[in-house]
Write an enzyme that holds these catalytic residues in place. Structure first.
Site, PDB file in Angstrom:
ATOM      1  N   THR A 129       0.966  -1.240   0.095  1.00 20.80           N
ATOM      2  CA  THR A 129       0.103  -0.143   0.009  1.00 20.80           C
ATOM      3  C   THR A 129       1.032   1.141  -0.021  1.00 20.80           C
ATOM      4  O   THR A 129       0.960   2.078   0.998  1.00 20.80           O
ATOM      5  CB  THR A 129      -0.853   0.025   1.308  1.00 20.80           C
ATOM      6  OG1 THR A 129      -0.200  -0.094   2.433  1.00 20.80           O
ATOM      7  CG2 THR A 129      -1.913  -1.081   1.128  1.00 20.80           C
ATOM      8  N   CYS A 144       7.742   1.448   6.559  1.00 21.74           N
ATOM      9  CA  CYS A 144       6.594   1.751   7.379  1.00 21.74           C
ATOM     10  C   CYS A 144       6.266   3.001   7.977  1.00 21.74           C
ATOM     11  O   CYS A 144       5.394   3.705   7.808  1.00 21.74           O
ATOM     12  CB  CYS A 144       6.527   0.502   8.610  1.00 21.74           C
ATOM     13  SG  CYS A 144       6.224  -1.093   7.804  1.00 21.74           S
ATOM     14  N   ARG A 150      14.959   1.724   1.645  1.00 23.34           N
ATOM     15  CA  ARG A 150      13.940   2.465   1.725  1.00 23.34           C
ATOM     16  C   ARG A 150      13.637   3.576   2.485  1.00 23.34           C
ATOM     17  O   ARG A 150      13.713   3.344   3.730  1.00 23.34           O
ATOM     18  CB  ARG A 150      12.615   1.498   1.596  1.00 23.34           C
ATOM     19  CG  ARG A 150      12.128   0.774   0.284  1.00 23.34           C
ATOM     20  CD  ARG A 150      10.998   0.003   0.312  1.00 23.34           C
ATOM     21  NE  ARG A 150      11.194  -1.208   1.146  1.00 23.34           N
ATOM     22  CZ  ARG A 150      10.275  -2.181   1.315  1.00 23.34           C
ATOM     23  NH1 ARG A 150       8.913  -1.937   0.762  1.00 23.34           N
ATOM     24  NH2 ARG A 150      10.462  -3.239   2.303  1.00 23.34           N
TER      25      ARG A 150
HETATM   26  C1  UDX Z   1       8.426  -1.074  11.995  1.00 21.21           C
HETATM   27  C2  UDX Z   1       7.595  -1.286  13.041  1.00 21.21           C
HETATM   28  O1  UDX Z   1       8.705  -1.592  14.288  1.00 21.21           O
HETATM   29  C3  UDX Z   1       6.784  -2.806  13.026  1.00 21.21           C
HETATM   30  O2  UDX Z   1       6.146  -3.135  14.252  1.00 21.21           O
HETATM   31  C4  UDX Z   1       6.023  -2.525  11.948  1.00 21.21           C
HETATM   32  O3  UDX Z   1       5.251  -3.805  11.564  1.00 21.21           O
HETATM   33  C5  UDX Z   1       6.839  -1.938  10.760  1.00 21.21           C
HETATM   34  O4  UDX Z   1       7.593  -0.904  11.164  1.00 21.21           O
HETATM   35  P1  UDX Z   1      10.645  -1.583  10.945  1.00 21.21           P
HETATM   36  O5  UDX Z   1      10.557  -0.628   9.761  1.00 21.21           O
HETATM   37  O6  UDX Z   1      11.263  -2.948  10.267  1.00 21.21           O
HETATM   38  O7  UDX Z   1       9.517  -1.934  11.929  1.00 21.21           O
HETATM   39  O8  UDX Z   1      11.934  -0.903  11.846  1.00 21.21           O
HETATM   40  P2  UDX Z   1      11.925  -0.623  13.378  1.00 21.21           P
HETATM   41  O9  UDX Z   1      13.125  -1.389  14.083  1.00 21.21           O
HETATM   42  O10 UDX Z   1      10.640  -0.272  14.068  1.00 21.21           O
HETATM   43  O11 UDX Z   1      13.021   0.839  13.047  1.00 21.21           O
HETATM   44  C6  UDX Z   1      11.988   1.984  12.226  1.00 21.21           C
HETATM   45  C7  UDX Z   1      13.187   3.210  12.107  1.00 21.21           C
HETATM   46  O12 UDX Z   1      13.248   3.814  13.489  1.00 21.21           O
HETATM   47  C8  UDX Z   1      14.611   3.039  11.771  1.00 21.21           C
HETATM   48  O13 UDX Z   1      15.091   3.847  10.826  1.00 21.21           O
HETATM   49  C9  UDX Z   1      15.389   2.902  13.180  1.00 21.21           C
HETATM   50  O14 UDX Z   1      16.406   3.422  13.021  1.00 21.21           O
HETATM   51  C10 UDX Z   1      14.384   4.323  13.775  1.00 21.21           C
HETATM   52  N1  UDX Z   1      14.615   4.044  15.246  1.00 21.21           N
HETATM   53  C11 UDX Z   1      14.266   2.950  16.008  1.00 21.21           C
HETATM   54  C12 UDX Z   1      15.285   5.224  15.821  1.00 21.21           C
HETATM   55  O15 UDX Z   1      15.698   6.013  15.127  1.00 21.21           O
HETATM   56  N2  UDX Z   1      15.520   5.103  17.045  1.00 21.21           N
HETATM   57  C13 UDX Z   1      14.687   4.062  18.126  1.00 21.21           C
HETATM   58  O16 UDX Z   1      15.079   4.053  19.138  1.00 21.21           O
HETATM   59  C14 UDX Z   1      14.354   2.926  17.336  1.00 21.21           C
END
Ligand code: UDX
Length: 438
Positions: free
Chosen positions: A86, A260, A328
């Site tokens: 999506t 996401c 991405r």
């Molecule tokens: C996220 C959600 O956690 C998950 O539940 C959903 O299904 C999809 O989106 P994901 O995109 O795989 O998962 O990555 P995630 O580990 O959540 O990190 C997302 C972003 O946040 C990354 O760019 C990470 O570097 C950043 N982040 C995360 C921070 O900058 N600080 C943090 O404390 C945690």
């Protein structure tokens, strides 16, 4: 149970593989015949720890197969999962054309079922979309929504030991089928929650928006810390000792990326606009996230008086986060582009994302060794906190770099240690050592 998964992107492939591993017979449908051929060999199209091994095991056991034939893939299915993308469209809105297209494909074969299947929308969709899918299904079926909370890099563990599984249902049949399917993954400490469909759809967006909010919040506080002499790492430790606040998703950095959070915060804003209830917090979260990348890139520019002509910059970490090759919406993309526009020559290293990054920013020279990237560089920029960056050989790094300047977007190092090694070290939300030593 016999399961059909439509879409072999991140969510579809992990879901299909984990259900097959639990003993179900799973067919994954995708429109791309080349991808299907590769998948049938057990090769995952992206890097995810443990996935290829689990795929191969289930394929060899005859429980998992991949097909591009929508006329046969649904045959005899008890449950059909819609897991297609999506994306955010050019107009900034959530593009539902793939989800609705799959609904039309399912509708065409509904009259071939002896027992009505449960049709589950697993793609992340704005509230009301699951009912729009149902409106396009002509025949007998049971509708459900079941959002996905997997994190890339940790997806298999997240699937097998979920914090919770959320389902939106409006029939006993759909609930019973999902209870049976998720029984191996839920139970003590891993609740299986049933809600109405609208609430289930909303849980997904609200959860991701909340996590994105925590990240933008701590980044905003980090920027205040830098200006007033406080240290964000200490401030964070002090805050997180309050159990009401918790300690997850509170790491300051250069902002969130991935498939996401950026998309989902925009979708929440869109839902707010459509409902004439503007989502002010989400709008600020999104803007802060964009600002954080710009701020970091600008800090590098300022160090070089806004002219990087003839400068060489090493970039460690290209993926949007560790343990994935996904680039991405990775902050490293915007940062590299800014540096290149300012005249820099950028050499990048990432343990996994070398292929995926090449097509995003072809001007970046990708090398296969972190120290090779640093060779003769005027500065090192760290965008992703891969494990191998946490304790590098600082003497070797120092010898490789032309100028010992490090811009650390993930606060990997102790500032006093960096000073001891003679690095000019910039991090996020921590004052310079002249102001505060530790
Ligand atoms: C996220 C959600 O956690 C998950 O539940 C959903 O299904 C999809 O989106 P994901 O995109 O795989 O998962 O990555 P995630 O580990 O959540 O990190 C997302 C972003 O946040 C990354 O760019 C990470 O570097 C950043 N982040 C995360 C921070 O900058 N600080 C943090 O404390 C945690």
């Amino acid at each position: 149970m016999k399961i059909t998964i439509v879409g072999t992107g991140y969510v579809g492939l992990i879901t299909g593989t984990c259900f097959a591993n639990a003993g179900n017979n799973v067919t994954c449908l995708d429109i791309d015949p080349k991808k299907v051929e590769t998948l049938n060999k057990g090769e995952a199209p992206f890097f995810e720890p443990g996935l290829s091994e689990m795929m191969t095991k289930s394929i060899n056991a005859g429980r998992l197969d991949f097909s591009d034939d929508s006329s046969t893939a649904f045959t005899g299915s008890d449950i059909i999962f819609i897991c297609v993308g999506t994306p955010t469209g050019n107009d900034g809105k959530c593009d539902l054309s793939y989800v609705l297209g799959v609904a039309d494909d399912i509708s065409k074969v509904l009259d071939t079922f002896d027992t009505p299947p449960v049709v589950v929308v697993k793609s992340t969709v704005p509230v009301g979309t699951t009912h729009r899918v149902a409106e396009r299904l002509h025949g007998e079926y049971f509708i459900a929504n079941n959002p996905e909370f997997l994190r890339e890099g940790n997806a298999i563990d997240d699937f097998r030991t979920p914090d919770r599984v959320v389902c939106g249902v409006e029939s006993e049949e759909a609930q019973a089928a999902l209870e049976q399917l998720y029984a191996p993954f839920t139970g003590d400490g891993h609740p299986l929650l049933f809600f109405d469909i609208h609430s289930s759809e909303m849980v997904k967006y609200a959860s991701n928006a909340m996590l994105a909010c925590k990240i933008s919040f701590i980044n905003e506080i980090a920027s205040l810390c830098e200006r007033n002499g406080a240290n964000i790492e200490r401030v964070r430790t002090g805050m997180c000792a309050d159990s009401r606040i918790g300690n997850q998703f509170f790491k300051p950095g250069i902002g969130y990326g991935g498939s996401c959070f950026p998309k989902d915060t925009l979708a929440v804003m869109e839902m707010g606009d459509n409902a004439n209830a503007p989502c002010l917090v989400n709008t600020a979260v999104h803007e802060l996230n964009q600002r954080q990348r710009r701020w970091f890139a600008n800090r590098i520019l300022e160090h070089f008086d806004n002219d990087l002509t003839g400068k060489k910059v090493a970039l460690w970490g290209l993926a949007f986060k560790p343990n994935t090759d996904d680039v991405r919406d990775a902050p490293s993309i915007d940062i590299a582009k800014t540096l290149i526009d300012a005249g820099a020559e950028v050499t990048g290293f990432d343990p996994e994302a070398w292929e995926t990054y090449g097509s995003e920013v072809p001007e970046v020279t990708i090398v296969s060794n972190m120290y090779e990237a640093a060779a003769d560089a005027d500065a090192l920029v760290i965008c992703t906190e891969w494990d191998e960056f946490s304790s590098p050989d600082f003497d070797l790094l120092k010898a490789k770099l032309k100028d010992q300047v490090i811009f650390d977007g993930r606060n990997l190092y102790i500032r006093a240690e960096m000073a001891r090694h003679g690095f000019h070290y910039y991090s996020v939300g921590r004052p310079t050592l002249e102001i505060c030593t530790a």
